[in-house]
Design an enzyme around this catalytic site. Structure first.
Site, mmCIF file in Angstrom:
data_model
loop_
_atom_site.group_PDB
_atom_site.id
_atom_site.type_symbol
_atom_site.label_atom_id
_atom_site.label_comp_id
_atom_site.label_asym_id
_atom_site.label_seq_id
_atom_site.Cartn_x
_atom_site.Cartn_y
_atom_site.Cartn_z
ATOM 1 N N VAL A 95 2.188 -17.581 -1.356
ATOM 2 C CA VAL A 95 3.351 -17.536 -1.312
ATOM 3 C C VAL A 95 3.523 -18.209 -0.209
ATOM 4 O O VAL A 95 3.714 -17.360 1.006
ATOM 5 C CB VAL A 95 4.526 -16.619 -1.748
ATOM 6 C CG1 VAL A 95 6.287 -17.540 -1.548
ATOM 7 C CG2 VAL A 95 4.096 -16.366 -3.520
ATOM 8 N N HIS A 132 7.043 -14.459 4.393
ATOM 9 C CA HIS A 132 7.152 -13.101 3.848
ATOM 10 C C HIS A 132 5.937 -11.854 5.053
ATOM 11 O O HIS A 132 5.088 -11.933 5.158
ATOM 12 C CB HIS A 132 7.216 -12.738 2.770
ATOM 13 C CG HIS A 132 5.834 -13.063 2.278
ATOM 14 N ND1 HIS A 132 5.544 -14.345 2.067
ATOM 15 C CD2 HIS A 132 4.400 -13.136 1.643
ATOM 16 C CE1 HIS A 132 4.339 -14.457 1.717
ATOM 17 N NE2 HIS A 132 3.816 -13.675 1.482
ATOM 18 N N ASP A 142 7.872 -5.384 -4.335
ATOM 19 C CA ASP A 142 6.441 -6.540 -5.002
ATOM 20 C C ASP A 142 6.092 -6.648 -6.083
ATOM 21 O O ASP A 142 6.355 -5.028 -6.800
ATOM 22 C CB ASP A 142 5.131 -6.767 -3.633
ATOM 23 C CG ASP A 142 4.304 -7.853 -3.700
ATOM 24 O OD1 ASP A 142 4.180 -8.073 -2.880
ATOM 25 O OD2 ASP A 142 3.965 -7.809 -5.541
ATOM 26 N N ILE A 143 6.094 -7.854 -7.597
ATOM 27 C CA ILE A 143 6.292 -7.798 -8.276
ATOM 28 C C ILE A 143 4.471 -7.319 -8.429
ATOM 29 O O ILE A 143 4.322 -6.475 -10.029
ATOM 30 C CB ILE A 143 6.261 -8.873 -9.080
ATOM 31 C CG1 ILE A 143 7.116 -9.258 -10.275
ATOM 32 C CG2 ILE A 143 4.849 -9.865 -9.035
ATOM 33 C CD1 ILE A 143 6.785 -10.343 -11.046
ATOM 34 N N HIS A 172 4.760 -8.276 4.612
ATOM 35 C CA HIS A 172 4.539 -7.080 3.451
ATOM 36 C C HIS A 172 4.870 -5.855 3.882
ATOM 37 O O HIS A 172 3.988 -5.455 5.332
ATOM 38 C CB HIS A 172 3.043 -6.666 3.036
ATOM 39 C CG HIS A 172 2.200 -8.430 2.320
ATOM 40 N ND1 HIS A 172 2.390 -8.543 0.605
ATOM 41 C CD2 HIS A 172 2.074 -9.100 2.934
ATOM 42 C CE1 HIS A 172 2.076 -8.909 0.389
ATOM 43 N NE2 HIS A 172 1.928 -10.573 1.338
ATOM 44 N N ASN A 230 0.396 -12.224 6.008
ATOM 45 C CA ASN A 230 -0.786 -13.254 5.715
ATOM 46 C C ASN A 230 -0.604 -14.905 6.207
ATOM 47 O O ASN A 230 0.465 -15.060 5.843
ATOM 48 C CB ASN A 230 -1.265 -13.530 4.158
ATOM 49 C CG ASN A 230 -1.331 -11.559 3.879
ATOM 50 O OD1 ASN A 230 -2.052 -11.512 4.715
ATOM 51 N ND2 ASN A 230 -1.473 -11.392 3.008
HETATM 52 P P1 5GP Z 1 0.671 -13.427 0.296
HETATM 53 O O1 5GP Z 1 -0.342 -13.165 -0.668
HETATM 54 O O2 5GP Z 1 1.447 -14.599 -0.152
HETATM 55 O O3 5GP Z 1 1.405 -12.247 1.247
HETATM 56 O O4 5GP Z 1 1.943 -12.277 -1.029
HETATM 57 C C1 5GP Z 1 2.841 -12.774 -1.644
HETATM 58 C C2 5GP Z 1 3.457 -12.193 -2.463
HETATM 59 O O5 5GP Z 1 4.526 -12.338 -3.671
HETATM 60 C C3 5GP Z 1 2.130 -11.129 -3.882
HETATM 61 O O6 5GP Z 1 2.029 -9.831 -2.985
HETATM 62 C C4 5GP Z 1 2.362 -11.745 -5.186
HETATM 63 O O7 5GP Z 1 2.653 -10.068 -5.670
HETATM 64 C C5 5GP Z 1 4.062 -11.187 -4.295
HETATM 65 N N1 5GP Z 1 5.089 -12.273 -5.847
HETATM 66 C C6 5GP Z 1 5.057 -13.341 -6.143
HETATM 67 N N2 5GP Z 1 5.517 -14.274 -7.024
HETATM 68 C C7 5GP Z 1 6.878 -12.934 -6.773
HETATM 69 C C8 5GP Z 1 7.423 -13.253 -7.649
HETATM 70 O O8 5GP Z 1 8.144 -13.721 -8.665
HETATM 71 N N3 5GP Z 1 8.343 -11.595 -7.676
HETATM 72 C C9 5GP Z 1 8.054 -10.552 -7.106
HETATM 73 N N4 5GP Z 1 8.814 -9.696 -6.969
HETATM 74 N N5 5GP Z 1 6.354 -10.553 -5.922
HETATM 75 C C10 5GP Z 1 5.769 -11.335 -6.314
#
Ligand code: 5GP
Ligand code: ZN
Length: 115
Positions: free
Chosen positions: A97, A101, A31-32, A103, A88
């Site tokens: 996103v 996915h 994760d970024i 986590h 989520n």
């Molecule tokens: P969500 O909030 O949808 O459950 O998780 C999305 C996750 O994707 C977040 O933890 C966010 O930091 C990660 N994320 C979003 N854009 C990128 C990206 O371009 N690269 C990486 N490695 N992680 C990303």
């Protein structure tokens, strides 16, 4: 789909990420914006927006995401200490996103219930 979706772009290699694992069905990358010492996202290559859009034909693919997460937890050394898998779904749960996915979070203590 592929052009607009950041995780499709990561899966195809168009957008760079720190890959932890990949095969023909699944990609896992760091994760970024990590929320724990280990924070890896496990995704199917197939674009599925959220758990709400999963169909019966995805049964095996979903199971594979969990098995990949289990194997990465082991290789990252967090299996014994404990780890958390989070999926989520939609805005109310914090999904930002819209490509499904898991986590995989580990390397620290987690509280319950989650915030
Ligand atoms: P969500 O909030 O949808 O459950 O998780 C999305 C996750 O994707 C977040 O933890 C966010 O930091 C990660 N994320 C979003 N854009 C990128 C990206 O371009 N690269 C990486 N490695 N992680 C990303
Ligand atoms: Zn996608």
């Amino acid at each position: 789909m592929g052009q607009e979706c950041i995780f499709c772009a990561i899966a195809s290699g168009k957008v760079q990420s720190r890959i932890a694992y990949e095969d023909e069905d699944v990609v896992a990358f760091h994760d970024i914006n990590p929320q724990a010492p280990v924070h890896i996202l496990v995704i199917p290559r197939k674009h599925i927006a959220s758990l709400n859009e999963v169909s019966n034909e995805d049964l095996q693919l979903l199971g594979k995401l969990l098995l990949v997460a289990r194997d990465i937890a082991k290789s990252e050394g967090i299996s014994e200490g404990g780890y958390r898998i989070v999926l989520n779904t939609n805005r109310g749960a914090g999904q930002s996103v819209f490509h499904i996915h898991l986590h995989l979070l580990g390397g620290r203590l987690f509280s319950w219930p989650p915030g």
